[in-house]
Design an enzyme around this catalytic site. Sequence first.
Site, mmCIF file in Angstrom:
data_model
loop_
_atom_site.group_PDB
_atom_site.id
_atom_site.type_symbol
_atom_site.label_atom_id
_atom_site.label_comp_id
_atom_site.label_asym_id
_atom_site.label_seq_id
_atom_site.Cartn_x
_atom_site.Cartn_y
_atom_site.Cartn_z
ATOM 1 N N ASN A 141 0.815 -1.205 0.000
ATOM 2 C CA ASN A 141 0.000 0.000 0.000
ATOM 3 C C ASN A 141 0.850 1.257 0.000
ATOM 4 O O ASN A 141 2.020 1.228 0.369
ATOM 5 C CB ASN A 141 -0.918 0.006 1.231
ATOM 6 C CG ASN A 141 -1.824 -1.209 1.268
ATOM 7 O OD1 ASN A 141 -1.449 -2.259 1.770
ATOM 8 N ND2 ASN A 141 -2.998 -1.075 0.696
ATOM 9 N N THR A 142 0.211 2.381 -0.379
ATOM 10 C CA THR A 142 0.931 3.647 -0.483
ATOM 11 C C THR A 142 -0.062 4.793 -0.620
ATOM 12 O O THR A 142 -1.081 4.652 -1.296
ATOM 13 C CB THR A 142 1.850 3.660 -1.719
ATOM 14 O OG1 THR A 142 2.942 2.763 -1.499
ATOM 15 C CG2 THR A 142 2.417 5.037 -1.992
ATOM 16 N N THR A 143 0.257 5.931 -0.020
ATOM 17 C CA THR A 143 -0.451 7.178 -0.286
ATOM 18 C C THR A 143 0.559 8.184 -0.838
ATOM 19 O O THR A 143 1.588 8.444 -0.209
ATOM 20 C CB THR A 143 -1.112 7.735 0.985
ATOM 21 O OG1 THR A 143 -2.104 6.801 1.444
ATOM 22 C CG2 THR A 143 -1.784 9.067 0.708
#
Length: 456
Positions: free
Chosen positions: A269-271
């Site tokens: 995951n990543t923002t």
Amino acid sequence: MFKNVCAALLFGLGANAAAVAAGGPQDELEITLNSGETLLEFDWPILEIGTAEYEAGPTGATVFRFGRKVHVAIDVRGGGPGTVNAPYMELGYKYAELDTVVFAGGSWYGLEAVTGVATALIDDGVRDAVAWGEVPNLAMSVGSVIYDLGPRRFNEIYPDKRLGQAAYRAARPGVFALGAHGGGRLAVSGGFFDCNAKSGQGGAFRQIGDVKIAVFTVVNALGVIVDRDGRVVACYGGEDWPEDLYAKDLLTSYPATKDGDWQGPERKNTTLTLVVVNQKMTPVDLKRLAVQAHTSMARAIQPYSTVFDGDVLYAVSTGEVEKTAFEPIELGVIAGEVAWDAILSSVPEQPRAPAIDLSFEPAPETLQSHAGDYIFSDEVSLRVAYRRGKLVARASGSRDVFSIDKKSWTQLHPLPDGRYVVPERYPFVIVFEDDRMKINPGRWAQTGRRLETAAP
């Protein structure tokens, strides 16, 4: 043998996943430019934004293009980032060198889209090969990627140089698509609690006097997205979960919130976030703005910046306003609030699986007409058969098709409108169109082609 036959016949899919699944180049894939109906509109001529997507993925890229070279700082918080030129941005040189910021899917493969934008700048004559002089004129394209591969996608299509350049050349001022578009085309959120909600890209803009602040983000977070009252805004909860779900309840009750119907989080995951201000700032102050704004985002995403997130924030000053209207800490407070608005705007309307109608019984010949082997990629295929008066399916490639595995047959429940449903925690809707099967139609659709009639 079956794998080779699939690869040979996949070219029947046309300008979609066929070439890639068979090991060929991606230059036959169809590109969609600047799609989106829910738009953020703002007045800031120096900033142009373009999006490009491979529908066959689905995956995409978003390019932020500045009308002149600008200053940039970076703050990396996540444990698994994928970036281009991050160490250079940490040096804090006084020169304004940035041309573009790129957000893309495809994990580390998608970094090709970032460097591809740099070569587009030199190919189009915007920049050249002169490294040093009074004003450096080398193209500087920076950017980061999210992981949108793995179980959520049935192929390995990634945003490449061609897609990045298409997004760059499609850039336009004052318009930004919200939701499942560009780099956020196949983003999800809340995997830590197995919410697996649909996500995307978000943006927000605020002007106070002459000072403009904009925040753009792609939210592919392991944590849940939370509004200002602490309510989780999107989650496919467990069977007994409350309709009004609060992050504090999930967090304080952990690990009890890992109930029996969890499938386990997809820990990739990543923002990605871009903060743009038009007030002139020193490299040191711009760096502190990046740190402060990034820290504030932990209010809107919980938990945030885990070892499985690749969270990166870019802070850009266009320097159009010379006078200091706000101190760096004040800009940080404002930017943090604008970032929260941007995060909330990234959440699209969540698809809902229709209720199963047990009284509906289609004609046997209708069910039989859908039987066959449906190929999504070289690794993912689904066999559909008519057995004992029911339409059933079983994964026949090397990977499962969401909850349909290779071990047993799963019933596809028919609906009067022609759709089929696999009952589970997450929406799993199938539509048959001629010789194609489309899973979860809409922004998240994945399409397979029928090769032959399956054995009964």
